[in-house]
Design a protein around this motif. Sequence first.
Motif, PDB file in Angstrom:
ATOM      1  N   ASP B  41      86.927  16.069  48.357  1.00  0.00           N
ATOM      2  CA  ASP B  41      87.590  15.603  47.153  1.00  0.00           C
ATOM      3  C   ASP B  41      86.679  15.760  45.933  1.00  0.00           C
ATOM      4  O   ASP B  41      87.082  16.275  44.892  1.00  0.00           O
ATOM      5  N   THR B  44      86.233  19.422  44.955  1.00  0.00           N
ATOM      6  CA  THR B  44      87.425  19.952  44.284  1.00  0.00           C
ATOM      7  C   THR B  44      87.407  19.536  42.822  1.00  0.00           C
ATOM      8  O   THR B  44      87.652  20.343  41.916  1.00  0.00           O
ATOM      9  N   ARG B 146      94.027  12.790  39.866  1.00  0.00           N
ATOM     10  CA  ARG B 146      94.314  13.430  41.149  1.00  0.00           C
ATOM     11  C   ARG B 146      95.817  13.503  41.324  1.00  0.00           C
ATOM     12  O   ARG B 146      96.500  12.505  41.190  1.00  0.00           O
ATOM     13  N   GLY B 148      97.609  14.680  44.381  1.00  0.00           N
ATOM     14  CA  GLY B 148      97.468  15.230  45.726  1.00  0.00           C
ATOM     15  C   GLY B 148      96.178  16.025  45.768  1.00  0.00           C
ATOM     16  O   GLY B 148      95.133  15.545  45.367  1.00  0.00           O
ATOM     17  N   GLY B 149      96.272  17.281  46.197  1.00  0.00           N
ATOM     18  CA  GLY B 149      95.075  18.115  46.210  1.00  0.00           C
ATOM     19  C   GLY B 149      94.817  18.747  44.856  1.00  0.00           C
ATOM     20  O   GLY B 149      93.737  19.273  44.599  1.00  0.00           O
ATOM     21  N   ALA B 150      95.829  18.741  43.986  1.00  0.00           N
ATOM     22  CA  ALA B 150      95.671  19.369  42.674  1.00  0.00           C
ATOM     23  C   ALA B 150      94.916  18.445  41.729  1.00  0.00           C
ATOM     24  O   ALA B 150      94.831  17.240  41.960  1.00  0.00           O
ATOM     25  N   ARG B 151      94.341  19.032  40.668  1.00  0.00           N
ATOM     26  CA  ARG B 151      93.612  18.212  39.697  1.00  0.00           C
ATOM     27  C   ARG B 151      94.132  18.509  38.299  1.00  0.00           C
ATOM     28  O   ARG B 151      94.239  19.673  37.905  1.00  0.00           O
ATOM     29  N   ALA B 173      96.397  22.856  44.123  1.00  0.00           N
ATOM     30  CA  ALA B 173      95.713  22.442  45.348  1.00  0.00           C
ATOM     31  C   ALA B 173      95.299  23.652  46.163  1.00  0.00           C
ATOM     32  O   ALA B 173      95.970  24.680  46.158  1.00  0.00           O
ATOM     33  N   GLU B 174      94.167  23.522  46.842  1.00  0.00           N
ATOM     34  CA  GLU B 174      93.754  24.573  47.770  1.00  0.00           C
ATOM     35  C   GLU B 174      93.908  24.037  49.179  1.00  0.00           C
ATOM     36  O   GLU B 174      93.855  22.833  49.390  1.00  0.00           O
ATOM     37  N   SER B 176      93.107  22.591  52.593  1.00  0.00           N
ATOM     38  CA  SER B 176      91.937  21.818  53.016  1.00  0.00           C
ATOM     39  C   SER B 176      91.207  22.549  54.137  1.00  0.00           C
ATOM     40  O   SER B 176      91.820  23.264  54.923  1.00  0.00           O
TER      41      SER B 176
END
Lengths: 294, 640
Positions: B41, B44, B146, B148-151, B173-174, B176
């Motif tokens: 996290d 990222t 944040r 999810g996985g995106a920023r 998001a990439e 994991s």
Amino acid sequence: MAPSRREERTPHWILHTFLAATVIYTVYPVLWVLTIAFSGKQSLAIADLPADPTKLDRFRAVLPWPTRFAFGNFSSVMADQPFARWMLNSAIVAIGATIVGVALSCTAAYAFSRFKFPGRRFGMMSFLVSQMFPGTLTLIPLYIIIVQWLGLGSTLSGLVIVYATTSIPFSVWMLKGYFDTIPKELEEAAVMEGAGPGKIFWSIVLPLAKPAIAITALFSFMTGWNEFIQAATFMDKEEMYTAPVGLRFFVGGFQQQWGYFAAGSIIVSIPVVLLFLYLQKYLVSGLTAGSVKG
Amino acid sequence: MSPAGPPASRVRFGIGLLFGLLVALAGGWALLLGARTQLEDDWTTRRAIVAVNALGSLVGQATDDAGVRKLVSAWQGTHPPGTRVRVIRGTTLEASTDPADTGAKAAPRRLAREEKPLYDQAQRLRAGVDSNREGGAPKAEIEVERQGGARQVAAPLEADGKVTGMVRLLVPAEPSTGGRSPVQAVLLLVFALVLYAVAAWLLPPRTALLATVSTALFCLAAAFFVGGELRALGLAERDGQRALASTVAAEVGRARALTGASAIDGGAWDTDLARKPHGLVTGAGAIDREKGEAQAQRVRRGALRSLLTLAALGLLALVVVGFGGAHRVGRALVTNRQAYAYIAPAIMGTTLLVFFPFLYGIALSFTDSNIYNTNLPLTELWVGLRNYATILGDFSFLRRAADGHWVFNYLNFYWTFLFTVIWTITNVVWGVSFGLLLALVLNTKGLALRPIYRVLLILPWAMPNYITALIWKGMFHRQFGVVNQVLAIFGFEPLSWFDTPFTSYLTALATNGWLSFPFMMVVSLGALQSIPADLYEAARVDGASRWQQFRAITLPSLKPALVPAVILSVVWTFNMFNIIYLVTAGEPGGSTEILITQAYKYAFQRYQYGYAAAYATIIFGILLVYGTIQNRVTRATEAL
């Protein structure tokens, strides 16, 4: 040196003078706050002094009697300020905490008094030591538990839980001391007649322990009704304030509304003072029974 | 308790080994899973910050609006499809690659009303930059959300050293890299148990031998587990660093392609939220080997500490179960189930809300926790005994005031302690003597109006004490307070009560004296009433004087009730927060602060939580020592 019979009794008028002076000392602040409350003003002076006050003027400014009676402070506090709501919050929190706290303390104190079990001494000692925990130390962790973990910030149930549990150690000590003084023979007789432990506890021990329970309940209620640091920490929303937090509002910081404060103080004090005076007949027996018998 | 027979201890140590390993391995595995997720996290986020800083510096160099738009769309083209860029200056959306901003809403345009949060965010960032330039506590210049996985990251735009706007970037998001499988831990567990079973079957069933074997197996399994996991964690950290470096290198490459410039310092893009470079990556996008290694070391050391704690807990479980402790506890629970059922709710409640907070507070006292780092775990803020050393080692009783004079340093711990002791002693002495005196008077046979006196004298106890405190504060007001009016009647000058330490102390003493004597009065009265009257009768027959009667009958009979009451009231007065906090508030200059209010001020006015916790722990220590001594003395005198 043999004292004469006469010296043995102090004349009653000396005692009365002494007691009257003491009563003035104890009652004056109460009369003062009443005067401010009924003055209808926000000032904390009882009477305005003229430019060149005489002794009489000064005496007037000390005499706890308003220059004129007005109920404005009371009506404004109840109507214009959300004070009624705060009182309701306080009542719910204090009553809830008392019921929960006393119920848990009674059962625990009974076990500590009547059963022998491993950990008994350790439990009582840790309850005693917990009375020495400085509140500041536990305030931050409590905030983390109540607000962040349990999500009970700005809720009445959060305060109920906190007040109920923090009152348990003191209550258990008081109640255990009292239970110890209740003769075991009564219970043994009941056992002979076939009563179970639950029934003995409920219908023999509890009724006999009425003075101690009344005092424990009174102290729990007073704690819940009067506490303000934790309430100020956990209650973010203004409508969830308890009465002490709200009352402090009036004279804390830059506000100097002494009239509102005085009126609010009286409204807040009446229930607890009445309860206290009503239960004070139990005060002596409830407080001292355990310690006198050792 | 029954002696633990050898066959039973075989099984017990086996169960102990199982439990111990479960604690150490399963706990450790779950802990590391959390740590790795956190690590991923963080990386990222850091890559997203590199991207937004790179974009920000490019946009900042663009000369005009059209240039900005061209640059943004070109930049978008070199990034993954989910990327979104928005450039905001003042109330204008200057450029955007967000699909929502097309057609009628295409940039450039004014921000809509419902987009006010964007404007606010830009203002916040600018305020952060300005405040950081002036020095002081670092404020955020970059905001990260944040999703999810995106920023969603936002950074200020600067031109000629001035903040001119904000750039917002959504980094998609990439996938994991995935967690770590528990197979290794399970295999270790099974392996250790099988080995133990074989050993226990082969060896003579002696407790010492079994304990040694199971402990050795536990340590072996734990060592393998910890070693493997730490290596894996180090590799994950290394991967994260590599990914960051390659992001920097890629951004540098794109920036060169877009602007044609050759000297670009990509390392300066890898910053924290206050835009201070971490310095991990060089200008061209390579890892600074030394710093990278040091960081990996730090990550491993943090994990090692937690894993060792868990292993110690596991070993404890093994020993307790193995030597029959758990068995005995279980038996005690069953035999006394009724007693435990009665106390269980109270114990659970107090454990959660009295004892746990207390222990947590003590743990806090060994850290540097303050308002800026509350989100970090306590282990990372560990400073050992530093807070205690600072508090107890501060002997600077004098300090130089702003005008150059030497003044007494009232913030010194020893002054506050001395004041607290004086405060406690004077209050308790007053409470006991006045309360006892009143009780003796009220206990006079045949005195008229006794019930009325009693009710009126109990009144201060019934009043909520914060109200009492505020009333007395009002009565001591310099201009309008009645106390000064009374002084004036007798021809004295009005006093500014809160201007000198002594008068300020008197106000608090008057207040607390008012509300504390009824407790002692009630306790003494109760004890007095329980003294049989024939004792005095007998004493009088023997010709004892009143003073002799008091010494020989009254005081000894009062002692069992008074001693606990005195102890209680010492503890209460020592921690009498409300009176000091509300009446004197420590005025003047902190001179009338008692320990508990001082601790409160450190925590909630100076926000030094760790320091305040150490302060409060010292208070607890003092009270504990007092309680123990008092207990000894009381017992000793009772034995006489």
